[in-house]
Design a protein around this motif. Structure first.
Motif, PDB file in Angstrom:
ATOM      1  N   ILE A 142       0.411  19.078 -10.511  1.00 29.28           N
ATOM      2  CA  ILE A 142       0.580  20.382  -9.862  1.00 29.28           C
ATOM      3  C   ILE A 142       1.758  21.117 -10.487  1.00 29.28           C
ATOM      4  N   PHE A 143       2.848  20.396 -10.675  1.00 27.09           N
ATOM      5  CA  PHE A 143       4.057  20.959 -11.265  1.00 27.09           C
ATOM      6  C   PHE A 143       3.792  21.467 -12.682  1.00 27.09           C
ATOM      7  N   LEU A 144       3.144  20.649 -13.507  1.00 23.92           N
ATOM      8  CA  LEU A 144       2.862  21.043 -14.890  1.00 23.92           C
ATOM      9  C   LEU A 144       1.887  22.215 -14.951  1.00 23.92           C
ATOM     10  N   LEU A 195      -1.571  21.131  -0.247  1.00 25.05           N
ATOM     11  CA  LEU A 195      -2.159  19.804  -0.349  1.00 25.05           C
ATOM     12  C   LEU A 195      -2.132  19.087   1.004  1.00 25.05           C
ATOM     13  N   GLN A 196      -1.020  19.199   1.717  1.00 27.48           N
ATOM     14  CA  GLN A 196      -0.923  18.564   3.022  1.00 27.48           C
ATOM     15  C   GLN A 196      -1.933  19.144   4.002  1.00 27.48           C
ATOM     16  N   PHE A 197      -2.112  20.465   3.983  1.00 35.02           N
ATOM     17  CA  PHE A 197      -3.113  21.106   4.847  1.00 35.02           C
ATOM     18  C   PHE A 197      -4.518  20.617   4.498  1.00 35.02           C
ATOM     19  N   ALA A 198      -4.797  20.466   3.187  1.00 35.78           N
ATOM     20  CA  ALA A 198      -6.112  19.993   2.759  1.00 35.78           C
ATOM     21  C   ALA A 198      -6.364  18.564   3.242  1.00 35.78           C
ATOM     22  N   LEU A 199      -5.333  17.713   3.166  1.00 33.63           N
ATOM     23  CA  LEU A 199      -5.482  16.341   3.653  1.00 33.63           C
ATOM     24  C   LEU A 199      -5.720  16.311   5.163  1.00 33.63           C
ATOM     25  N   ASP A 200      -4.943  17.103   5.893  1.00 30.35           N
ATOM     26  CA  ASP A 200      -5.086  17.137   7.356  1.00 30.35           C
ATOM     27  C   ASP A 200      -6.471  17.629   7.768  1.00 30.35           C
ATOM     28  N   SER A 201      -6.998  18.611   7.037  1.00 28.34           N
ATOM     29  CA  SER A 201      -8.309  19.170   7.384  1.00 28.34           C
ATOM     30  C   SER A 201      -9.444  18.189   7.101  1.00 28.34           C
ATOM     31  N   SER A 242       2.452  21.924  -2.576  1.00 28.19           N
ATOM     32  CA  SER A 242       2.509  20.664  -1.835  1.00 28.19           C
ATOM     33  C   SER A 242       2.108  20.869  -0.377  1.00 28.19           C
ATOM     34  N   GLU A 243       2.538  21.986   0.190  1.00 25.56           N
ATOM     35  CA  GLU A 243       2.155  22.295   1.569  1.00 25.56           C
ATOM     36  C   GLU A 243       0.648  22.523   1.664  1.00 25.56           C
ATOM     37  N   LYS A 282       0.812  -1.212   0.000  1.00 26.22           N
ATOM     38  CA  LYS A 282       0.000   0.000   0.000  1.00 26.22           C
ATOM     39  C   LYS A 282       0.844   1.261   0.000  1.00 26.22           C
ATOM     40  N   ILE A 283       2.010   1.222   0.634  1.00 24.95           N
ATOM     41  CA  ILE A 283       2.865   2.400   0.682  1.00 24.95           C
ATOM     42  C   ILE A 283       3.327   2.787  -0.721  1.00 24.95           C
ATOM     43  N   MET A 284       3.595   1.788  -1.569  1.00 24.94           N
ATOM     44  CA  MET A 284       4.018   2.069  -2.938  1.00 24.94           C
ATOM     45  C   MET A 284       2.883   2.680  -3.750  1.00 24.94           C
ATOM     46  N   ILE A 285       1.657   2.197  -3.511  1.00 21.16           N
ATOM     47  CA  ILE A 285       0.502   2.734  -4.225  1.00 21.16           C
ATOM     48  C   ILE A 285       0.249   4.183  -3.822  1.00 21.16           C
ATOM     49  N   GLU A 286       0.354   4.473  -2.529  1.00 15.58           N
ATOM     50  CA  GLU A 286       0.124   5.840  -2.056  1.00 15.58           C
ATOM     51  C   GLU A 286       1.205   6.789  -2.567  1.00 15.58           C
ATOM     52  N   ILE A 287       2.450   6.312  -2.604  1.00 16.59           N
ATOM     53  CA  ILE A 287       3.525   7.141  -3.156  1.00 16.59           C
ATOM     54  C   ILE A 287       3.261   7.429  -4.632  1.00 16.59           C
ATOM     55  N   GLY A 288       2.805   6.410  -5.368  1.00 14.95           N
ATOM     56  CA  GLY A 288       2.478   6.608  -6.773  1.00 14.95           C
ATOM     57  C   GLY A 288       1.358   7.624  -6.967  1.00 14.95           C
ATOM     58  N   LEU A 289       0.339   7.553  -6.119  1.00 12.49           N
ATOM     59  CA  LEU A 289      -0.778   8.491  -6.207  1.00 12.49           C
ATOM     60  C   LEU A 289      -0.326   9.920  -5.914  1.00 12.49           C
ATOM     61  N   LEU A 290       0.487  10.083  -4.879  1.00 12.99           N
ATOM     62  CA  LEU A 290       0.976  11.419  -4.529  1.00 12.99           C
ATOM     63  C   LEU A 290       1.907  11.971  -5.608  1.00 12.99           C
TER      64      LEU A 290
END
Length: 230
Positions: free
Chosen positions: A162-164, A208-214, A205-206, A147-155
């Protein structure tokens, strides 16, 4: 027109095709293409898979070329280094610059590397351009990929877009201010874009992290699960 791979993956003639079939077909073709040392097979795979993407999935040639453009640019740079700086054997071309030459081995490495990778690109494009990322990740989850590999792939997938998107927005802003009207201004605009994009990406990215935490993020991202019969 902005290249939107996620939109293309949801709107093509092969979107509803079994994602497991597309995933396994892609993996098998990649393994065979990388394992075989045959230029003719690489060309055949490139032509056949490109035909599937363009004629059967009915993805526009413009979108397909945009998909290939960035990796091909890196591939060309890599093959140039292989051509001039690697390999031994008989000299077949002398540049006359610092003793840099092209040898039989380096030419072989460059050509075979280029063709082998070009044979792999349409295979990856077949999966990426015809299958939504949510379905790909669901397939990997059912195949017991960690699962960790899948989540890394999703992120990573999210971070790439976001970059593009940031690059596209900044380029349009520079273009409206005539940032690419001449060689010198283009050079300055490119430098400003390069120096700014990293900071803008970190900021996004920051956010995004705030959105996930909220939304109650606890370190595990929920994955798409299709309904029975899909």
């Amino acid at each position: 027109m902005k290249f939107d791979m996620d939109y293309i993956a949801h709107h093509n003639e092969l979107t509803e095709t079994n994602p497991y079939f597309k995933l396994f077909l892609t993996i098998i073709l990649l393994i065979v293409t990388l394992a075989l040392d045959n230029l003719y097979f690489d060309v055949i795979i490139f032509v056949v898979m490109s035909f599937v993407i363009l004629a059967i999935a009915k993805i526009s040639i413009r979108s397909y070329l945009k998909f290939l453009s960035i990796p091909v640019a890196f591939l060309v740079i890599t093959c140039v280094f292989l051509l001039f700086f690697f390999g031994k054997g008989d000299v077949i071309y002398e540049t006359g610059i610092l003793g840099i030459v092209v040898t039989t081995d380096s030419f072989h490495y460059a050509v075979y590397t280029f063709m082998r990778v070009m044979g792999c690109f349409p295979c990856l494009g077949f999966l990426a351009l015809t299958t939504p990322i949510a379905k790909i990740l669901h397939c990997l989850a059912t195949l017991k990929v960690p699962k960790i590999m899948i989540e890394i792939g999703l992120l990573m997938y999210n971070a790439i877009f976001i970059f593009l998107n940031e690059i596209d927005t900044m380029q349009k802003a520079q273009d409206t201010r005539l940032g690419y009207s001449s060689y010198w201004t283009s050079f300055k605009s490119l430098g400003a874009l390069t120096s700014t994009i990293f900071l803008r990406s970190l900021d996004k990215s920051e956010t995004l992290q705030f959105a996930l935490d909220s939304r109650g993020y606890t370190g595990e991202l929920p994955l798409y699960e299709p309904k029975k019969g899909e």
